[in-house]
Design a protein around this motif. Structure first.
Motif, PDB file in Angstrom:
ATOM      1  N   ARG A   2       1.174   4.583   0.055  1.00  0.00           N
ATOM      2  CA  ARG A   2       0.328   5.758   0.246  1.00  0.00           C
ATOM      3  C   ARG A   2       1.009   6.706   1.222  1.00  0.00           C
ATOM      4  O   ARG A   2       2.009   6.366   1.847  1.00  0.00           O
ATOM      5  CB  ARG A   2      -1.051   5.348   0.777  1.00  0.00           C
ATOM      6  N   TYR A   9       0.843  -1.193   0.000  1.00  0.00           N
ATOM      7  CA  TYR A   9       0.000   0.000   0.000  1.00  0.00           C
ATOM      8  C   TYR A   9       0.881   1.247   0.000  1.00  0.00           C
ATOM      9  O   TYR A   9       1.098   1.873   1.034  1.00  0.00           O
ATOM     10  CB  TYR A   9      -0.909   0.024   1.233  1.00  0.00           C
ATOM     11  N   TYR A  63      -1.398   5.989   6.720  1.00  0.00           N
ATOM     12  CA  TYR A  63      -2.058   4.717   6.983  1.00  0.00           C
ATOM     13  C   TYR A  63      -2.869   4.801   8.280  1.00  0.00           C
ATOM     14  O   TYR A  63      -2.412   5.399   9.267  1.00  0.00           O
ATOM     15  CB  TYR A  63      -1.027   3.599   7.155  1.00  0.00           C
TER      16      TYR A  63
END
Length: 247
Positions: free
Chosen positions: A30, A28, A33
């Motif tokens: 990004r 992930y 989180y």
């Protein structure tokens, strides 16, 4: 998957402490989180959840940071005869997580097993609006518990007395904070067995939560004593529900 082992000086404790942090950066990629705080039972340290469960797989599956601090024998409290672990958990560590990790502090969840369950729910009730969800695994409000003789001295260091029943209705009582809860979003998840070491207080907490938050409570009672596998399943149920819940 990044595993970060952090050793730091805690101003709250006035000594060094440790925590493990799992971040699923490869799966992930990004900026931020959601954060899952995991508190261990007494007798375990910051490595317990990682050594006994598949928490790394859980973090990767749902794209969350898992933060696992060492809470020693504190029950998650600012101890009566000891150090200020509640202050570390609720003030110092969130500031550290926000500064050092890609943590979305607007999306936090907290869970604990046995004594850690008490600390997790205490944090959620005393800081309304901070956590989307809290999970209590195999314990409830420890002011409702019948202590085994071998645990009485530990309880006295944390609570200031071996007879925690005298603390009902005060700051150490989850029921007190629950009655005054203003957070209308918090979800609470319970998994326990009446045969757990602290199963009595879990059952009492369930009934109090039913009256206060109704449909925002998820509870499952098992007939066999719970293990790490049960506890991880309870955490996953919480995480899945919290992530899918509308804002």
């Amino acid at each position: 998957m990044a595993l970060i082992q952090t050793h730091f000086f805690s101003e709250a404790l006035t000594e060094c402490s440790s925590m493990n942090v799992i971040i699923p950066v490869e799966a992930y990629p990004r900026e931020l989180y959601p954060v899952l705080w995991l508190l261990p039972p007494i007798g375990c340290d910051h490595t317990a959840w990682q050594r006994n469960t598949g928490v790394e797989q859980l973090a990767e599956k749902y794209g969350i940071i898992a933060v696992m601090p060492d809470m020693k024998l504190s029950y998650g409290l600012d101890m009566a005869y000891g150090l200020d672990y509640f202050k570390m958990l609720t003030k110092e560590l969130p500031e550290m997580a926000a500064h050092y990790f890609p943590a979305d502090m607007g999306f936090q969840m907290i869970a604990g097993a046995k004594e850690g369950a008490y600390g997790a729910v205490m944090a959620a009730l005393r800081f309304p609006g901070r956590y989307r969800a809290a999970a209590a695994l195999s314990a409830g409000s420890l002011t409702d518990e019948n202590w085994e003789e071998t645990m009485e001295s530990q309880a006295e260091h944390a609570f200031g007395t071996r007879n925690t029943a005298v603390l009902r209705g005060g700051d150490y009582d989850l029921g007190y904070w629950l009655e005054n809860l203003t957070d209308e979003r918090l979800q609470v998840f319970l998994a326990y067995s009446p045969h757990d070491q602290l199963g009595l207080s879990a059952g009492i907490l369930k009934e109090k939560l039913k009256k206060k938050i109704g449909g925002r409570l998820w509870a499952k009672e098992w007939q066999e004593p719970l293990t790490w596998a049960h506890w991880l399943a309870g955490v996953e149920h919480m995480v899945k529900a919290a992530i899918s819940a509308p804002l």
